[in-house]
Design a protein around this motif. Structure first.
Motif, PDB file in Angstrom:
ATOM      1  N   ASP A 225      -6.431  25.706   4.474  1.00 53.74           N
ATOM      2  CA  ASP A 225      -6.605  25.855   3.031  1.00 53.74           C
ATOM      3  C   ASP A 225      -7.387  24.639   2.545  1.00 53.74           C
ATOM      4  O   ASP A 225      -6.805  23.562   2.364  1.00 53.74           O
ATOM      5  N   PRO A 226      -8.698  24.784   2.325  1.00 55.83           N
ATOM      6  CA  PRO A 226      -9.532  23.644   1.937  1.00 55.83           C
ATOM      7  C   PRO A 226      -9.106  22.974   0.623  1.00 55.83           C
ATOM      8  O   PRO A 226      -9.531  21.864   0.340  1.00 55.83           O
ATOM      9  N   LYS A 227      -8.252  23.643  -0.159  1.00 57.64           N
ATOM     10  CA  LYS A 227      -7.787  23.043  -1.412  1.00 57.64           C
ATOM     11  C   LYS A 227      -6.489  22.255  -1.226  1.00 57.64           C
ATOM     12  O   LYS A 227      -6.120  21.462  -2.073  1.00 57.64           O
ATOM     13  N   ASP A 228      -5.799  22.470  -0.101  1.00 62.34           N
ATOM     14  CA  ASP A 228      -4.530  21.791   0.181  1.00 62.34           C
ATOM     15  C   ASP A 228      -4.830  20.521   0.982  1.00 62.34           C
ATOM     16  O   ASP A 228      -4.599  20.450   2.178  1.00 62.34           O
ATOM     17  N   ILE A 229      -5.385  19.526   0.292  1.00 59.74           N
ATOM     18  CA  ILE A 229      -5.828  18.307   0.955  1.00 59.74           C
ATOM     19  C   ILE A 229      -5.113  17.084   0.397  1.00 59.74           C
ATOM     20  O   ILE A 229      -4.541  17.128  -0.691  1.00 59.74           O
ATOM     21  N   THR A 230      -5.166  16.035   1.171  1.00 59.29           N
ATOM     22  CA  THR A 230      -4.839  14.713   0.656  1.00 59.29           C
ATOM     23  C   THR A 230      -6.125  13.901   0.758  1.00 59.29           C
ATOM     24  O   THR A 230      -7.006  14.210   1.565  1.00 59.29           O
ATOM     25  N   HIS A 231      -6.238  12.906  -0.082  1.00 59.90           N
ATOM     26  CA  HIS A 231      -7.402  12.024  -0.030  1.00 59.90           C
ATOM     27  C   HIS A 231      -6.914  10.659   0.428  1.00 59.90           C
ATOM     28  O   HIS A 231      -6.017  10.073  -0.181  1.00 59.90           O
ATOM     29  N   GLY A 232      -7.485  10.180   1.531  1.00 59.02           N
ATOM     30  CA  GLY A 232      -7.096   8.892   2.081  1.00 59.02           C
ATOM     31  C   GLY A 232      -8.113   7.817   1.770  1.00 59.02           C
ATOM     32  O   GLY A 232      -9.319   8.067   1.835  1.00 59.02           O
ATOM     33  N   VAL A 233      -7.623   6.654   1.401  1.00 55.18           N
ATOM     34  CA  VAL A 233      -8.473   5.478   1.198  1.00 55.18           C
ATOM     35  C   VAL A 233      -7.840   4.338   1.993  1.00 55.18           C
ATOM     36  O   VAL A 233      -6.677   3.989   1.778  1.00 55.18           O
ATOM     37  N   VAL A 234      -8.614   3.793   2.923  1.00 60.42           N
ATOM     38  CA  VAL A 234      -8.139   2.687   3.749  1.00 60.42           C
ATOM     39  C   VAL A 234      -9.029   1.489   3.472  1.00 60.42           C
ATOM     40  O   VAL A 234     -10.255   1.590   3.548  1.00 60.42           O
ATOM     41  N   THR A 235      -8.408   0.372   3.115  1.00 55.04           N
ATOM     42  CA  THR A 235      -9.166  -0.857   2.894  1.00 55.04           C
ATOM     43  C   THR A 235      -8.673  -1.929   3.859  1.00 55.04           C
ATOM     44  O   THR A 235      -7.482  -2.013   4.160  1.00 55.04           O
ATOM     45  N   LEU A 236      -9.619  -2.712   4.345  1.00 58.87           N
ATOM     46  CA  LEU A 236      -9.329  -3.822   5.243  1.00 58.87           C
ATOM     47  C   LEU A 236      -9.838  -5.090   4.594  1.00 58.87           C
ATOM     48  O   LEU A 236     -10.994  -5.142   4.153  1.00 58.87           O
ATOM     49  N   GLU A 237      -8.972  -6.098   4.536  1.00 59.49           N
ATOM     50  CA  GLU A 237      -9.389  -7.368   3.936  1.00 59.49           C
ATOM     51  C   GLU A 237      -8.841  -8.518   4.756  1.00 59.49           C
ATOM     52  O   GLU A 237      -7.755  -8.423   5.336  1.00 59.49           O
ATOM     53  N   PRO A 238      -9.624  -9.621   4.809  1.00 56.35           N
ATOM     54  CA  PRO A 238      -9.137 -10.794   5.537  1.00 56.35           C
ATOM     55  C   PRO A 238      -7.830 -11.284   4.933  1.00 56.35           C
ATOM     56  O   PRO A 238      -7.630 -11.253   3.718  1.00 56.35           O
ATOM     57  N   ASN A 239      -6.944 -11.742   5.807  1.00 55.15           N
ATOM     58  CA  ASN A 239      -5.659 -12.274   5.387  1.00 55.15           C
ATOM     59  C   ASN A 239      -5.355 -13.448   6.319  1.00 55.15           C
ATOM     60  O   ASN A 239      -4.790 -13.256   7.391  1.00 55.15           O
ATOM     61  N   GLY A 240      -5.801 -14.627   5.919  1.00 55.73           N
ATOM     62  CA  GLY A 240      -5.684 -15.777   6.807  1.00 55.73           C
ATOM     63  C   GLY A 240      -6.578 -15.541   8.001  1.00 55.73           C
ATOM     64  O   GLY A 240      -7.739 -15.192   7.867  1.00 55.73           O
ATOM     65  N   SER A 241      -6.021 -15.654   9.212  1.00 53.44           N
ATOM     66  CA  SER A 241      -6.813 -15.408  10.417  1.00 53.44           C
ATOM     67  C   SER A 241      -6.730 -13.948  10.848  1.00 53.44           C
ATOM     68  O   SER A 241      -7.302 -13.562  11.862  1.00 53.44           O
ATOM     69  N   GLY A 242      -6.034 -13.129  10.079  1.00 51.15           N
ATOM     70  CA  GLY A 242      -5.864 -11.721  10.431  1.00 51.15           C
ATOM     71  C   GLY A 242      -6.429 -10.785   9.386  1.00 51.15           C
ATOM     72  O   GLY A 242      -7.349 -11.136   8.640  1.00 51.15           O
ATOM     73  N   THR A 243      -5.863  -9.591   9.340  1.00 55.17           N
ATOM     74  CA  THR A 243      -6.348  -8.532   8.451  1.00 55.17           C
ATOM     75  C   THR A 243      -5.179  -7.841   7.783  1.00 55.17           C
ATOM     76  O   THR A 243      -4.158  -7.560   8.422  1.00 55.17           O
ATOM     77  N   ARG A 244      -5.362  -7.542   6.513  1.00 55.74           N
ATOM     78  CA  ARG A 244      -4.417  -6.702   5.784  1.00 55.74           C
ATOM     79  C   ARG A 244      -5.067  -5.333   5.609  1.00 55.74           C
ATOM     80  O   ARG A 244      -6.184  -5.237   5.110  1.00 55.74           O
ATOM     81  N   MET A 245      -4.371  -4.301   6.047  1.00 55.58           N
ATOM     82  CA  MET A 245      -4.845  -2.934   5.898  1.00 55.58           C
ATOM     83  C   MET A 245      -3.968  -2.217   4.881  1.00 55.58           C
ATOM     84  O   MET A 245      -2.748  -2.192   5.030  1.00 55.58           O
ATOM     85  N   THR A 246      -4.597  -1.654   3.870  1.00 56.31           N
ATOM     86  CA  THR A 246      -3.883  -0.874   2.871  1.00 56.31           C
ATOM     87  C   THR A 246      -4.374   0.566   2.972  1.00 56.31           C
ATOM     88  O   THR A 246      -5.581   0.818   2.912  1.00 56.31           O
ATOM     89  N   SER A 247      -3.450   1.475   3.141  1.00 50.71           N
ATOM     90  CA  SER A 247      -3.765   2.895   3.276  1.00 50.71           C
ATOM     91  C   SER A 247      -3.070   3.646   2.150  1.00 50.71           C
ATOM     92  O   SER A 247      -1.845   3.587   2.028  1.00 50.71           O
ATOM     93  N   VAL A 248      -3.876   4.329   1.328  1.00 48.93           N
ATOM     94  CA  VAL A 248      -3.330   5.085   0.204  1.00 48.93           C
ATOM     95  C   VAL A 248      -3.701   6.555   0.379  1.00 48.93           C
ATOM     96  O   VAL A 248      -4.883   6.896   0.458  1.00 48.93           O
ATOM     97  N   SER A 249      -2.688   7.405   0.467  1.00 43.43           N
ATOM     98  CA  SER A 249      -2.895   8.853   0.492  1.00 43.43           C
ATOM     99  C   SER A 249      -2.570   9.375  -0.898  1.00 43.43           C
ATOM    100  O   SER A 249      -1.488   9.101  -1.425  1.00 43.43           O
ATOM    101  N   THR A 250      -3.508  10.118  -1.476  1.00 39.85           N
ATOM    102  CA  THR A 250      -3.303  10.704  -2.802  1.00 39.85           C
ATOM    103  C   THR A 250      -3.186  12.217  -2.639  1.00 39.85           C
ATOM    104  O   THR A 250      -4.011  12.850  -1.978  1.00 39.85           O
ATOM    105  N   PHE A 251      -2.169  12.774  -3.260  1.00 36.54           N
ATOM    106  CA  PHE A 251      -1.838  14.189  -3.127  1.00 36.54           C
ATOM    107  C   PHE A 251      -2.296  14.964  -4.353  1.00 36.54           C
ATOM    108  O   PHE A 251      -2.516  14.386  -5.420  1.00 36.54           O
TER     109      PHE A 251
END
Length: 161
Positions: free
Chosen positions: A104-130
């Motif tokens: 069902d092409p209308k039954d979707i979620t929209h994902g947004v993944v952002t990666l940002e430096p966090n000290g010597s590592g990375t913070r990943m934020t993943s948001v699924s919108t329904f």
């Protein structure tokens, strides 16, 4: 430390995960951009993924399936809607039939993944919108929250290789 927080917000129709990794942003980006690495963590440990089509560009189509412990297969699809390498990917996500076509092409979620430096590592934020509170609750009842948490916990192992 991998997943540091998760939040289901029924009013905003979102499910958000924040994870931190001991690797630079471009290395974490590869767990999204390389389908063989993505296969190693997308899906909970008992439901590994196989990516059959992987067009990692805006407008690109992605087709995959996850194989359950009894051999059963659950198919899914993405349409990549935006990429800002190595910091952001957006995609529509849905269920597919055995041929990889959207159920069902209308039954979707929209994902947004952002990666940002966090000290010597990375913070990943993943948001699924329904599309609705009903869809959010249905996906939660199917185990999406726990499944995503278990999947993301596998990223650290992929990054070590």
């Amino acid at each position: 430390m991998t997943v540091i927080s998760s939040n289901k917000d029924v009013e905003r129709l979102t499910l958000t995960f924040v994870a931190e990794f001991d690797a630079p942003v471009d290395r974490v980006w590869q767990v999204w951009a390389d389908p063989r690495k993505l296969e190693r963590w997308w899906g909970p440990p008992t439901w590994p993924a196989t990516f059959e089509r992987f067009e990692f560009e805006p407008g690109g189509q992605v087709r995959y399936y996850m194989t359950g412990p009894g051999g059963e297969k659950s198919h899914g699809w993405w349409t990549i809607t935006a990429i800002d390498a190595p910091h952001r990917i957006e995609f529509d996500d849905g269920f597919a039939d055995d041929n990889g076509d959207p159920v069902d092409p209308k039954d979707i979620t929209h994902g947004v993944v952002t990666l940002e430096p966090n000290g010597s590592g990375t913070r990943m934020t993943s948001v699924s919108t329904f599309i609705s509170a009903e869809q959010l609750e249905r996906m939660s009842a199917m185990g999406m929250e726990e499944g995503l948490r278990l999947a993301m916990e596998q990223i650290e192992t992929v990054l070590k290789d």
